[in-house]
Motif scaffolding. Sequence first.
Motif, PDB file in Angstrom:
ATOM      1  N   CYS A  19      27.282 -61.781  81.747  1.00 19.24           N
ATOM      2  CA  CYS A  19      27.173 -63.196  81.344  1.00 19.24           C
ATOM      3  C   CYS A  19      25.744 -63.716  81.519  1.00 19.24           C
ATOM      4  O   CYS A  19      25.171 -63.640  82.600  1.00 19.24           O
ATOM      5  N   GLY A  20      25.204 -64.290  80.443  1.00 24.04           N
ATOM      6  CA  GLY A  20      23.852 -64.848  80.507  1.00 24.04           C
ATOM      7  C   GLY A  20      23.792 -66.127  81.323  1.00 24.04           C
ATOM      8  O   GLY A  20      22.837 -66.365  82.055  1.00 24.04           O
ATOM      9  N   ALA A  21      24.832 -66.945  81.216  1.00 18.52           N
ATOM     10  CA  ALA A  21      24.851 -68.221  81.935  1.00 18.52           C
ATOM     11  C   ALA A  21      24.925 -68.009  83.445  1.00 18.52           C
ATOM     12  O   ALA A  21      24.298 -68.738  84.215  1.00 18.52           O
ATOM     13  N   ALA A  22      25.688 -66.982  83.883  1.00 21.11           N
ATOM     14  CA  ALA A  22      25.791 -66.693  85.315  1.00 21.11           C
ATOM     15  C   ALA A  22      24.426 -66.304  85.867  1.00 21.11           C
ATOM     16  O   ALA A  22      24.032 -66.727  86.960  1.00 21.11           O
ATOM     17  N   LEU A  23      23.691 -65.507  85.093  1.00 22.04           N
ATOM     18  CA  LEU A  23      22.348 -65.116  85.517  1.00 22.04           C
ATOM     19  C   LEU A  23      21.436 -66.335  85.576  1.00 22.04           C
ATOM     20  O   LEU A  23      20.653 -66.492  86.524  1.00 22.04           O
ATOM     21  N   ALA A  24      21.581 -67.239  84.581  1.00 19.90           N
ATOM     22  CA  ALA A  24      20.777 -68.464  84.572  1.00 19.90           C
ATOM     23  C   ALA A  24      21.048 -69.284  85.830  1.00 19.90           C
ATOM     24  O   ALA A  24      20.117 -69.752  86.493  1.00 19.90           O
ATOM     25  N   ALA A  25      22.335 -69.414  86.209  1.00 19.97           N
ATOM     26  CA  ALA A  25      22.703 -70.189  87.393  1.00 19.97           C
ATOM     27  C   ALA A  25      22.097 -69.578  88.652  1.00 19.97           C
ATOM     28  O   ALA A  25      21.593 -70.274  89.531  1.00 19.97           O
ATOM     29  N   ARG A  26      22.140 -68.251  88.723  1.00 17.48           N
ATOM     30  CA  ARG A  26      21.567 -67.538  89.872  1.00 17.48           C
ATOM     31  C   ARG A  26      20.078 -67.803  89.999  1.00 17.48           C
ATOM     32  O   ARG A  26      19.577 -68.115  91.072  1.00 17.48           O
ATOM     33  N   LEU A  27      19.365 -67.669  88.880  1.00 17.44           N
ATOM     34  CA  LEU A  27      17.909 -67.818  88.904  1.00 17.44           C
ATOM     35  C   LEU A  27      17.509 -69.267  89.186  1.00 17.44           C
ATOM     36  O   LEU A  27      16.574 -69.519  89.942  1.00 17.44           O
ATOM     37  N   VAL A  28      18.262 -70.212  88.606  1.00 15.76           N
ATOM     38  CA  VAL A  28      17.934 -71.624  88.814  1.00 15.76           C
ATOM     39  C   VAL A  28      18.132 -72.012  90.280  1.00 15.76           C
ATOM     40  O   VAL A  28      17.273 -72.645  90.884  1.00 15.76           O
ATOM     41  N   THR A  29      19.270 -71.594  90.871  1.00 14.72           N
ATOM     42  CA  THR A  29      19.520 -71.965  92.273  1.00 14.72           C
ATOM     43  C   THR A  29      18.533 -71.269  93.204  1.00 14.72           C
ATOM     44  O   THR A  29      18.123 -71.830  94.211  1.00 14.72           O
ATOM     45  N   LYS A  30      18.149 -70.050  92.872  1.00 13.58           N
ATOM     46  CA  LYS A  30      17.131 -69.330  93.651  1.00 13.58           C
ATOM     47  C   LYS A  30      15.825 -70.122  93.680  1.00 13.58           C
ATOM     48  O   LYS A  30      15.195 -70.284  94.720  1.00 13.58           O
ATOM     49  N   ALA A  31      15.421 -70.614  92.486  1.00 14.42           N
ATOM     50  CA  ALA A  31      14.154 -71.337  92.376  1.00 14.42           C
ATOM     51  C   ALA A  31      14.247 -72.718  93.009  1.00 14.42           C
ATOM     52  O   ALA A  31      13.273 -73.222  93.561  1.00 14.42           O
ATOM     53  N   ALA A  32      15.448 -73.330  92.934  1.00 14.55           N
ATOM     54  CA  ALA A  32      15.607 -74.692  93.455  1.00 14.55           C
ATOM     55  C   ALA A  32      15.687 -74.711  94.977  1.00 14.55           C
ATOM     56  O   ALA A  32      15.212 -75.643  95.615  1.00 14.55           O
ATOM     57  N   GLY A  33      16.295 -73.676  95.563  1.00 10.64           N
ATOM     58  CA  GLY A  33      16.378 -73.587  97.022  1.00 10.64           C
ATOM     59  C   GLY A  33      17.551 -74.344  97.614  1.00 10.64           C
ATOM     60  O   GLY A  33      18.370 -74.917  96.891  1.00 10.64           O
ATOM     61  N   THR A  34      17.603 -74.358  98.933  1.00 14.65           N
ATOM     62  CA  THR A  34      18.777 -74.908  99.629  1.00 14.65           C
ATOM     63  C   THR A  34      18.797 -76.433  99.655  1.00 14.65           C
ATOM     64  O   THR A  34      19.847 -77.032  99.818  1.00 14.65           O
ATOM     65  N   ASN A  35      17.633 -77.053  99.501  1.00 14.32           N
ATOM     66  CA  ASN A  35      17.567 -78.516  99.606  1.00 14.32           C
ATOM     67  C   ASN A  35      17.899 -79.167  98.263  1.00 14.32           C
ATOM     68  O   ASN A  35      17.134 -79.953  97.726  1.00 14.32           O
ATOM     69  N   THR A  36      19.065 -78.790  97.721  1.00 12.38           N
ATOM     70  CA  THR A  36      19.406 -79.173  96.356  1.00 12.38           C
ATOM     71  C   THR A  36      20.859 -79.631  96.275  1.00 12.38           C
ATOM     72  O   THR A  36      21.714 -79.094  96.982  1.00 12.38           O
ATOM     73  N   ILE A  37      21.128 -80.597  95.422  1.00 11.02           N
ATOM     74  CA  ILE A  37      22.509 -80.968  95.105  1.00 11.02           C
ATOM     75  C   ILE A  37      22.705 -80.700  93.614  1.00 11.02           C
ATOM     76  O   ILE A  37      21.919 -81.166  92.792  1.00 11.02           O
ATOM     77  N   VAL A  38      23.713 -79.907  93.289  1.00 17.57           N
ATOM     78  CA  VAL A  38      23.944 -79.566  91.886  1.00 17.57           C
ATOM     79  C   VAL A  38      25.080 -80.416  91.321  1.00 17.57           C
ATOM     80  O   VAL A  38      26.127 -80.574  91.947  1.00 17.57           O
TER      81      VAL A  38
END
Lengths: 298, 86
Positions: A19-38
Motif C-alpha cells: 500500500c502506497g498510502a500506508a508508506l506515506a503515513a509512515r514517512l509523514v509521522t517519522k518526519a513529524a515526530g512525537t510532538n504531533t497530533i494527527v
Amino acid sequence: MVDKTLELFDCGHRACGGCGAALAARLVTKAAGTNTIVVSATGCMEVFSTPYPETAWKVPWIHSLFENASAVASGVEASLKKQGRTEKVVIMAGDGATFDIGMICISGAFERGHDFTYICYDNEAYMNTGIQRSGATPYDASTTTSPAGKCSFGNKRPKKDIPQIIAAHGAPYVATASIAYPADLMQKVEKAINTVGPCYIQVHAPCCTGWGFEGEQTIAVAKLAIETGLWVNYEMVDGKVVKAKKVVRKPVEEYLKTQKRFRHLFKPTRQDAEIATIQAIADRNAEKYAIDIKLKKE
Amino acid sequence: MSLAVGCRARPGKARDNKTGSWRVFKPVFGKEKCTLCGLCMTLCPEGCVHETEEGFITPDYTYCKGCGICAQECPGEAIEMKQEEK
C-alpha cells in the motif's frame, strides 16, 4: 531535531500488501515526530489504520467525519494555542476528502490561517469504497463510476489542480511529493511543520488494488509517474514555484502500460489519439514547471 | 468488551493483528549481498524491517505481508521472494 528512527505508524494495520498510502503515513509521522497530533478524514487510511479497538497510530489521533478534518484541526490548533502548548497539528486526508468532500472546510481553515500542515495522500480515486472516481482521478482512468467501454475511455475530466487553489488562499508553503522519493517527502513535511501558518503537501501514493498492479510495483509505478511528467514534485513558497524536480522524460505509455485502469488504451486496439492526449498533459506539465533536462547533442 | 467514551484505543494496539498470516511469498534476506543501505527499511509500508543486534537487516515475519517491495527495490538484489510453506 526529530528522531527519524521511531516508528509512529506501527505494524498490524490492515492495508493491502504494498500500500502506497500506508508508506506515506509512515514517512509523514517519522518526519513529524512525537510532538504531533494527527487529525484524519474518513478514507482508506482511516479505515485500515483504526478498525476499533485497534489503532496503528502511536501519536494522538482523532477522526470525526469525511468533510470536516480541517475544521477539527482548526479547533485543535486554536485550543493548543490558547493553552500555550507546542504540539503540531497534522491532517491526513485522502484525495476524495480533499478534492471533493472537504473543500468547504479546507477553504475556511486556510483562509483563517490556522497553524497546521495538511497532508493529502493522493491515490486518485475513492479506494476505500470500491474505486469510484474523484476530482483527483486522471484523464482516461477507468474506475467503477467512470468505466471504460464501448462508449467511453474512462474518466473524461483532467485532474483538478488543488495545490494552485490552496496557494491562492495565501498558504505560505505548498508542495507536492511522492512516496518514490522518501527523503524528499520527509524533508518537505519537516519544512511544512516548521512553517507558521497553514501548509499543504500532496503526496502521490499509488494504490495497487485500485490502479491494478502487483503490490511490489508500488514504488516503481510512483517513480514512473514522475519520470513521464504526469506527476511533478515541486515546492511553492508564498504562491511562487521555487523548485521542481527535473527529469529526462520518458513517453507516458511506459506509465500507462503498468496499470489495469489504463488497459483499455492498449487492448483490444491501441488508442493512439487518447495516448497522445495524455502525452499532451505531460508536455504541458513539463513546460509549466520547466522539468525537462536538456541533454547535450553529440 | 466495554466501549470507552469516544472510542479510544491504546497507541499502536494494531500490533494485536498479526498480519504475517496474509503472506503468500516470503522475502528471504541474503547476508552476503546486503550492503546495509537500509532502503528496504525506509520503503516497507509495514515498517517491519529492522536491524538486528548482530547488524543484519531482517523483516519481522509476524507482520510482513510479503508485498515484495523490499525485494523489488533492493539495489543489491539481496532479497529473494520464496513461496511460503505452511
